[in-house]
Design an enzyme around this catalytic site. Sequence first.
Site, mmCIF file in Angstrom:
data_model
loop_
_atom_site.group_PDB
_atom_site.id
_atom_site.type_symbol
_atom_site.label_atom_id
_atom_site.label_comp_id
_atom_site.label_asym_id
_atom_site.label_seq_id
_atom_site.Cartn_x
_atom_site.Cartn_y
_atom_site.Cartn_z
ATOM 1 N N ASP A 9 0.855 -1.173 0.000
ATOM 2 C CA ASP A 9 0.000 0.000 0.000
ATOM 3 C C ASP A 9 0.905 1.241 0.000
ATOM 4 O OD1 ASP A 9 -2.368 1.653 0.485
ATOM 5 O OD2 ASP A 9 -1.531 1.906 2.495
ATOM 6 N N ASN A 118 -4.870 3.083 -3.694
ATOM 7 C CA ASN A 118 -6.080 3.826 -4.045
ATOM 8 C C ASN A 118 -5.764 4.996 -4.973
ATOM 9 O OD1 ASN A 118 -8.182 2.490 -2.710
ATOM 10 N ND2 ASN A 118 -8.012 3.718 -0.840
#
Lengths: 221, 221
Positions: A9, A118
């Site tokens: 991430d 994201n």
Amino acid sequence: MTLEALVFDAYGTLFDVHAVIARCETFWPGRGAALSQLWRARQLEYSWQRSLMDRYAPFSAVTRDALDYACEALGLPLDETRARVLMDEYLNLAAYPDVPAALERLQRSGKKLAILTNGSPDMIEPLVKNRGMEKLFDAVLSVDAAWIYKPAPRVYTLAVDRLGVAAGAIGFVSANCWDALGAKSFGFRVFWINRAGAPVDRLGFQPDGILRTLGDLPGML
Amino acid sequence: MTLEALVFDAYGTLFDVHAVIARCETFWPGRGAALSQLWRARQLEYSWQRSLMDRYAPFSAVTRDALDYACEALGLPLDETRARVLMDEYLNLAAYPDVPAALERLQRSGKKLAILTNGSPDMIEPLVKNRGMEKLFDAVLSVDAAWIYKPAPRVYTLAVDRLGVAAGAIGFVSANCWDALGAKSFGFRVFWINRAGAPVDRLGFQPDGILRTLGDLPGML
């Protein structure tokens, strides 16, 4: 199963999103921490809500929306210039101090390294470049290719498809516990970086490993 | 289009979830507000995250999970007895003061009235009964029938199917702005109760009406 790839991430894991506090402070002294916290909270909430609504918008738009909301909620006047300066901070976030050396060590181990974020390409690609990290990663993957946000399974599938590695041979690393557990639910082996000493989120899964810093990871593999 | 039915969110809209603060205070003096806030925040986050993970669990379980997390995060020792007492508070939440008279007035207007809630039947049915509100509603609908949480379109579809009223003839009322906007995205006419004077969430939609209390609604229809 031996891990063939490590997938990271980005925001909150490799890069400190609250590094924006200092810039917020220059505009609104004494309010930087509150703004950064509400901005980040709404950014994530909007990503979940839009995903459930089937109304995906790129993370750059969601992040700007969250900034607008947070400034209005806190009574901080935001004009276009300040908004642009704050959004640009996302292209220059600092990496956590433990990150660069750990990534280099992991790269030398011969595993594929990738980012799964994201962040839309307009956000993550300049950031990785500005931090001089392009050569560390075999792939920089964005949820933007799936039009839905973490922790939807379709997001984690991107790593399997793009890296050509089975889910069980992918180690996934996140400092966002819910992201780590979403990846666990999908089938990755997951490592949660718990820098703040928080409890494990109650989502029906446990991380395979809990780290204090990314520097702990090479010793756990 | 004339509205034929009014559908209400429950928690935060009709019933005050922070009514649990007083009970929290009896266990952990001075910490009630912080616990209530973190408990509610994690309750919602888990509902979104589980929905995206395709790992639905009933709201009673999610609420208990969120309580466990919040107590651990705040360092508040929680045993089974205290947990049961706090969970039982959800079966006895106070209605907001403006709610009972407004609902009675709306019922007299001849429209169908319903609840559409994240709450699982084991939570919402006792609450409505304990507050003496069963006769006000034509239906009490739970997302539990759809196995996904708000703001997913499948949830709002429940009201259309169960009431037999077209989406455009349903007025949806929520104090949770993201819920109101999810319902708007679905096709309802929506009224946001903005008790706290918060900004409108940035999710690409606007409420059709913004109320300070439920008492404002009859005059807006």
